[in-house]
Design an enzyme around this catalytic site. Structure first.
Site, PDB file in Angstrom:
ATOM      1  N   LYS A 128      89.363 -38.075  13.877  1.00 39.41           N
ATOM      2  CA  LYS A 128      91.001 -38.713  14.078  1.00 39.41           C
ATOM      3  C   LYS A 128      91.005 -38.924  12.901  1.00 39.41           C
ATOM      4  CE  LYS A 128      91.851 -37.196  19.000  1.00 39.41           C
ATOM      5  NZ  LYS A 128      91.115 -37.909  20.531  1.00 39.41           N
ATOM      6  N   GLN A 172      88.753 -42.099  24.143  1.00 37.04           N
ATOM      7  CA  GLN A 172      88.354 -40.530  23.931  1.00 37.04           C
ATOM      8  C   GLN A 172      88.503 -40.091  25.474  1.00 37.04           C
ATOM      9  OE1 GLN A 172      88.709 -38.370  21.662  1.00 37.04           O
ATOM     10  NE2 GLN A 172      87.707 -37.254  23.035  1.00 37.04           N
ATOM     11  N   ASP A 195      99.171 -40.957  23.904  1.00 36.74           N
ATOM     12  CA  ASP A 195      98.741 -39.050  24.140  1.00 36.74           C
ATOM     13  C   ASP A 195      99.485 -38.504  25.190  1.00 36.74           C
ATOM     14  OD1 ASP A 195      95.807 -38.430  23.737  1.00 36.74           O
ATOM     15  OD2 ASP A 195      94.939 -38.799  23.934  1.00 36.74           O
TER      16      ASP A 195
END
Lengths: 368, 368
Positions: A128, A172, A195
Site C-alpha cells: 500500500k 490493517q 475502507d
C-alpha cells in the site's frame, strides 16, 4: 449511486480505456457453443477404458471433429484485465493528485495502522505504501506491538482523525484477538473511512436515495471492472456468492443500487448452482477454491472472481499457487467475460484505496 | 440477529401463542392439490359458451367431481392472523411495562413529532398514542406547523434526545417538502431511534456479526409473524418484492440474517414472476394492488403481504377498499400460509413500535 471512480475531469482517459478494450474482444455466440474437446473425452457416458476397438475408433473421429470445430467456433470468454484497468486508474489518480496539489497545495495522505507482526499484513502494508508513493499520495504509518491495548490503537486513530494532512485512515485487519474490531473500526472518522467499513457508510450504501461517503475497495473494484468493460448492470440478474462484510454484502448492495436483481448465495443456500445458473453477472467471494464450475454458469454470463485461495502445487517453488473461487478452465468456456486469478480483482483493491483517498482529500478541501 | 420480540421473561406467553396456533392449521399436501372449481370452469381451453350438450354434460360431471374433491382435499392457505398476534404482543409488552415499573419506577416513553396537518398522519399519530396508552407507555407529542423550519424540528428532536423520560422518538413521515428527511432522521439519537431508520442501524442490520439497536417496525413485524407461526427461515429461498428503505430493504436484510437465500425484486426486474415462483417465502411490499397473482407462487409458499392499496369499490361507503399487493383469492389457493389485508402485517407495525420502545427503556435502564 453510480460507483464510478472518475471525477468529471478524468472522463477523457476513461473514454480512452473504453475505446481500447473492445478491440481485443471476440464475438460471443452462446447458441453455437460446442462442448470442449477435454469434456467430450472425459464424458461419463463414454468411459474410454471399456470401449470396443470399433467404438473407440468412432469416438476418436468424433473427438477430432469436435476438436477441430472447437478451434474455429467454440467461444472463449474475454479476459477482464484487472492489471491493465488498475494501471489506468492509478494513472488517473496520479494526474488528479498533481492537479489538486497545483491548485491548492494539498497532498492527499493515507495513514495505515498495523498492529502486531503478521507477515502477510506487513506485506500488504508495504504494498500500500509503495502504491501511494507511485501516485504521489503521502503515506503515514503507525506500527504497534501485538500486545498493545485497544486504547492505544484508538489513541492513534484519534490522532490521525485530527491530523489535517491525513485524508484516509486504514486499520490493517485482522487485529489481535484481544481487540474488539467493531469498536476500533468505528473509531475511524467517517470522513476518513477510506475502507468504507463504518456501519454508517454501509447503511447509506444499503439505502435508496443515500450515498455512502466511501464504498469498500474490493467490491468497488468489481463494479468498476464492469463499468470499464461497458457491461450493463441495470435490469440484469446478479448472483453474489459469499456475504462477508468486506466483499460479498457490499458488492450485493452496489449491484442492487445499480438496478440489478440480486440474489445472495451463502453457506446456507441449498442448490447454489441452480441460482447461480440464472445470473447474467456472478461475483464470487466465497474463499473456496474450485467452487464455481462451468455448469454453474449461464452461457454468456460475466464472472468476477474475488477468491484468492492457495492450493498445493509441487511445481511451484513456494509449494502452492493462488487460484480463485471459479474453475477458470471450465468457466472461461461458458462465460462471456471473466476475471483471472491473479490479475483480475486483486490489483483493483489497492487502486480503489488510492482513488478513495484522493476522493477524500478532494471532498475535505471542497475541490472539484 | 434473531428478531424475536420477547425478552426471556415473556417466554411463557410466547409458548402459549405457539401452542394455540397449530390447532387452527390445516394439513398441507401440495402434491395432491387440485385445481379449484372456479378455475376449472373458467379454464380457457373449455369455454362453456361453445360446448355441445354432450360435452357440456361431461364437463358438469367432471366439475362436480373436482368440486367435491376440492372440499375434502384441495388446500386453502392458513391465514396468518396479524390481529391475534399483535394482540398477544401488546399483552406481553403491557406485562413487561408493569414489571419494569414495579422494579425500577421507570415508565417507557414514546415521543412523536408531527409536522403539518395531513389527515392520514394525524390518524396514525392518534392511533399510536392510543396504543401506547393501552399498554402503559407514556406518550409525548410535538405538533409543529407545516411551515416551520428544519431547525425547529431538529430543536424538538434534540429536546427529546436529552429527556430521560423519553425512550423512543418517532418523526411521522412524510415531512413537508422543504425539509431534508435524511438530516432530520439522522438527528434522532441512535439510542432512541425506535423506528430503526438511522443509517447506522441499517448498516448494522446489513453486517454479519453486528446487531442494530432497533429493527424497523414493519419488516420486524413480518419476521415476527413467521416466528410466531413456527415457519422456518433458515436455508429457505426468499423473495422480497419492493426495496424501500422502510420495508423491502430491511426485510431482505432480516431474512438474510436469518440465513435465508434472498432475492430482491423491484421495478427494474425482468420477469419478476419467474423469480418469485422459486421462493418458499414471499414478502411483498411493492404498493401495487393485485401485483402478485396465484401463478407467481410456488405451491406451498408462505406469503406476507405488506401492501395497503386503495382500490375503487362502489359497495363500500367510502367508495374504496384497501387491498394488498397479492391477489388473495388466487394466492390463498396456492400458498400454505398467507396474511390477509387488512388484518395481516398492518396491526404488527404498531405492536413492534411498542415493543421497540419497551426494549429501549429496558436497555437504557439496564433492565433484563
Amino acid at each position: 449511486m453510480a460507483p464510478t471512480l472518475l471525477s468529471p475531469d478524468c472522463s477523457t482517459s476513461a473514454t480512452t480505456a473504453r475505446h481500447l478494450i473492445p478491440l481485443t474482444r471476440k464475438l460471443l455466440c452462446p447458441t453455437t457453443r460446442l462442448v470442449s474437446f477435454e469434456r467430450s473425452l472425459s464424458s461419463p457416458w463414454t468411459p474410454s477404458l471399456c470401449l470396443s476397438p470399433s467404438v473407440s475408433k468412432y469416438r476418436t473421429a468424433v473427438s477430432a471433429a469436435d476438436s477441430s470445430s472447437m478451434t474455429t467456433t467454440a467461444t472463449t470468454a474475454n479476459i477482464i484485465d484487472g492489471k491493465l484497468i488498475s494501471k489506468q486508474i492509478k494513472d488517473e489518480v496520479s494526474a488528479e493528485v498533481v492537479r489538486l496539489k497545483e491548485a491548492t497545495g494539498v497532498v492527499p495522505g493515507l495513514a495505515v495502522i498495523l498492529v502486531g507482526s503478521r507477515k502477510d499484513s506487513q506485506t500488504y502494508v508495504r504494498n500500500k505504501k509503495k502504491a501511494c508513493e507511485a501516485v504521489g499520495i503521502k503515506s503515514y504509518e503507525a506500527n504497534l506491538p501485538e500486545d498493545c491495548t485497544e486504547a492505544e490503537v484508538l489513541r492513534h486513530i484519534e490522532e490521525f482523525n485530527k491530523d489535517p494532512e491525513v485524508h484516509g485512515i486504514l486499520v490493517q485487519l485482522p487485529l489481535p484477538r484481544h481487540m474488539n474490531e467493531e469498536r476500533i473500526l468505528t473509531g475511524v472518522s467517517i470522513q476518513k473511512d477510506v475502507d468504507g467499513f463504518h456501519p454508517l457508510n454501509i447503511g447509506r450504501l444499503a439505502m435508496q436515495g443515500r450515498d455512502p461517503l466511501f464504498v469498500p475497495c474490493t467490491p468497488k473494484g468489481c463494479i468498476e471492472l464492469l463499468h470499464r468493460y461497458n457491461i450493463d448492470i441495470k435490469e440484469k440478474r446478479a448472483v453474489v456468492i459469499g456475504r462477508s462484510n468486506i466483499v460479498g454484502m457490499p458488492a450485493a448492495l452496489l449491484l442492487q443500487k445499480a438496478n440489478a436483481t440480486v440474489s445472495m448465495v451463502h453457506s446456507y443456500t441449498k442448490f447454489p448452482e441452480e441460482i447461480t445458473r440464472q445470473a447474467d453477472i456472478v461475483i464470487s467471494a466465497a474463499g473456496v477454491a474450485n467452487l464455481v464450475r462451468g455448469d454453474w454458469l449461464k452461457p454468456g454470463a460475466v464472472v468476477i472472481d474475488v477468491g484468492i485461495n492457495p492450493v498445493d502445487d509441487a511445481d511451484n517453488p513456494r509449494g502452492y499457487r493462488l487460484v480463485g473461487d471459479v474453475n477458470f478452465e471450465e468457466a472461461s468456456k461458458v462465460a462471456s467475460y471473466i476475471t483471472p486469478v491473479p490479475g483480475g480483482v486483486g490489483p483493483m483493491t489497492i487502486a480503489m484505496l488510492l482513488s478513495n483517498t484522493l476522493l477524500s482529500a478532494q471532498r475535505i478541501h471542497n475541490f472539484k
